[in-house]
Design a protein around this motif. Structure first.
Motif, PDB file in Angstrom:
ATOM      1  N   PRO A 211      -2.789 -14.320  12.266  1.00 36.63           N
ATOM      2  CA  PRO A 211      -2.091 -13.519  13.271  1.00 36.63           C
ATOM      3  C   PRO A 211      -2.255 -13.942  14.725  1.00 36.63           C
ATOM      4  O   PRO A 211      -1.286 -13.942  15.477  1.00 36.63           O
ATOM      5  CB  PRO A 211      -2.654 -12.114  13.027  1.00 36.63           C
ATOM      6  CG  PRO A 211      -2.933 -12.108  11.574  1.00 36.63           C
ATOM      7  CD  PRO A 211      -3.460 -13.482  11.269  1.00 36.63           C
TER       8      PRO A 211
ATOM      9  N   TRP B  16       8.655 -14.493  12.457  1.00 34.31           N
ATOM     10  CA  TRP B  16       7.273 -14.191  12.095  1.00 34.31           C
ATOM     11  C   TRP B  16       7.271 -13.124  11.015  1.00 34.31           C
ATOM     12  O   TRP B  16       7.818 -12.032  11.229  1.00 34.31           O
ATOM     13  CB  TRP B  16       6.517 -13.708  13.326  1.00 34.31           C
ATOM     14  CG  TRP B  16       5.055 -13.418  13.123  1.00 34.31           C
ATOM     15  CD1 TRP B  16       4.250 -13.839  12.099  1.00 34.31           C
ATOM     16  CD2 TRP B  16       4.203 -12.642  13.993  1.00 34.31           C
ATOM     17  NE1 TRP B  16       2.962 -13.385  12.265  1.00 34.31           N
ATOM     18  CE2 TRP B  16       2.907 -12.657  13.417  1.00 34.31           C
ATOM     19  CE3 TRP B  16       4.417 -11.959  15.190  1.00 34.31           C
ATOM     20  CZ2 TRP B  16       1.836 -11.994  14.003  1.00 34.31           C
ATOM     21  CZ3 TRP B  16       3.350 -11.304  15.776  1.00 34.31           C
ATOM     22  CH2 TRP B  16       2.063 -11.322  15.196  1.00 34.31           C
TER      23      TRP B  16
ATOM     24  N   VAL C 225       5.141 -10.476   9.144  1.00 37.48           N
ATOM     25  CA  VAL C 225       3.878  -9.825   9.494  1.00 37.48           C
ATOM     26  C   VAL C 225       3.922  -8.361   9.072  1.00 37.48           C
ATOM     27  O   VAL C 225       4.910  -7.897   8.477  1.00 37.48           O
ATOM     28  CB  VAL C 225       3.602  -9.997  11.010  1.00 37.48           C
ATOM     29  CG1 VAL C 225       4.509  -9.119  11.848  1.00 37.48           C
ATOM     30  CG2 VAL C 225       2.122  -9.824  11.344  1.00 37.48           C
TER      31      VAL C 225
ATOM     32  N   TYR D  85       1.042  -5.042  13.914  1.00 39.33           N
ATOM     33  CA  TYR D  85       1.655  -6.143  14.671  1.00 39.33           C
ATOM     34  C   TYR D  85       3.145  -5.906  14.884  1.00 39.33           C
ATOM     35  O   TYR D  85       3.680  -6.164  15.959  1.00 39.33           O
ATOM     36  CB  TYR D  85       1.425  -7.473  13.953  1.00 39.33           C
ATOM     37  CG  TYR D  85      -0.019  -7.777  13.709  1.00 39.33           C
ATOM     38  CD1 TYR D  85      -0.848  -8.200  14.733  1.00 39.33           C
ATOM     39  CD2 TYR D  85      -0.581  -7.610  12.447  1.00 39.33           C
ATOM     40  CE1 TYR D  85      -2.192  -8.462  14.509  1.00 39.33           C
ATOM     41  CE2 TYR D  85      -1.914  -7.863  12.219  1.00 39.33           C
ATOM     42  CZ  TYR D  85      -2.715  -8.289  13.251  1.00 39.33           C
ATOM     43  OH  TYR D  85      -4.040  -8.542  13.030  1.00 39.33           O
TER      44      TYR D  85
END
Length: 343
Positions: free
Chosen positions: A176, A191, A193, A197
């Protein structure tokens, strides 16, 4: 090539940057932490920052314990499960992917409890000004993801739904902290995730969700115990009580999202607004469910996927890594998570 640092507002606390939902992880940072309760008997519990201890304490569920809980804090699920395997921890909480990798390594673990929540926080993010509008357009693009994490599986499943495979994109395996820097400096196109986040990027208006994992991944999280602890009558009874307290604490989160967000923010260093957004999007939705056949099948699918990618070295029979004794009258694992409603 020099990397432009990410804006300070986007840099999550170190504890959370390390606390991946799976995959490669930092070393065990168990601290031997605080001890709650009274009596001569001790239950060793593994935890992550802002996890079980924090929510139990906030919900008032650490009162009237007739046994002691000794807390050990870990950076992420994999080292916590290593401690379970080593009998250093009796029980601890992790996401849906670490047990699969632990099972693949032949670890002595047993999934004893589960929670089902939405997967709206499991997302593929793109910069706010990105031209990408749908997952099909990811072909040929670079995507950051933590290898072996829950986000890794969500990426695979989302690409499959869009008619793509990992071979159709340029995967950048980044933990991360590095992924965040790469994303905010334009080094990657997307990204994959998880929350918090996802909420962090959205709250900072640095990106948007291209697609999320809702209906794509299973949205499960677990409590995992050491088989040796389950064979001990006193420890098994304490684990049962501990799980019941966790279930009540999760119900408290649903009815007190602001209060939990304040505690979570203080415990982890998250901005309150990010913590609250994450609670509403993901955390408050979780319901306690049974460790049942659909759950086993869902985790088996994850194991088979990673085995196919040769990230797990051997075939895993996930059914051999569960213990159903604490199911009681819980609803099936396929039950619909709660939907958070603004009061």
């Amino acid at each position: 090539m020099r990397r432009r640092p990410a804006p300070a507002a986007l840099l999550l606390p170190l504890a959370l940057l390390l606390a991946a939902c799976g995959g490669n992880s930092a070393a065990d940072t168990s601290s031997g932490g605080r001890t709650d309760g009274k009596g001569s008997f001790t239950l060793d519990v593994g935890d992550q920052k802002g996890g079980s201890e924090a929510v139990l304490r906030a919900a008032g569920e650490l009162k009237n314990l007739d046994y002691k809980i000794k807390w050990s804090t870990f950076t992420s699920g994999p080292p916590l499960l290593e401690a379970v395997n080593a009998k250093a921890v009796d029980v601890g909480g992790v996401g849906n992917t670490p047990p699969v990798f632990a099972a693949g390594a032949g670890s002595k673990i047993s999934v004893v409890a589960a929670w089902h929540g939405t997967s709206k926080g499991e997302a593929i993010l793109v910069p706010k000004d990105s031209s990408l509008k749908n997952p099909e357009e990811l072909k040929g693009k670079s995507i950051a993801v933590a290898q072996g994490s829950s986000a890794h599986y969500q990426l695979i499943a989302s690409l499959k739904k869009a008619g793509l495979t990992l071979g159709d994109v340029k995967v950048k395996y980044l933990q991360p902290a590095d992924a965040l820097a790469a994303f905010t400096s334009g080094k990657v196109d997307a990204w994959a995730v998880w929350d918090p986040y996802t909420s962090q990027v959205l709250q900072a208006k640095q990106g948007r969700i291209l697609t999320d994992g809702d209906g794509v991944v299973n949205g499960l999280s677990f409590q995992v115990a050491a088989p040796s602890a389950l064979k001990d009558t006193k420890k098994a009874a304490a684990i049962k009580d501990y799980l019941e307290r966790l279930r009540r604490a999760q119900d408290w989160v649903y009815t007190h999202p602001q209060a939990w967000a304040k505690v979570w923010a203080k415990d982890t260093g998250l901005p309150y607004e990010v913590a609250l957004a994450s609670v509403k999007r993901t955390n408050a939705s979780r319901i306690a469910v049974a460790v049942d056949k659909p759950l086993i099948a869902s985790e088996q699918a994850i194991a088979d996927t990673f085995t196919g990618l040769k990230l797990i070295p051997r075939k895993v029979d996930f059914a051999g890594f569960v213990d159903t004794r604490f199911n009681d009258s819980l609803p099936p694992s396929t039950s619909t998570p709660r939907v958070f409603k603004e009061s």
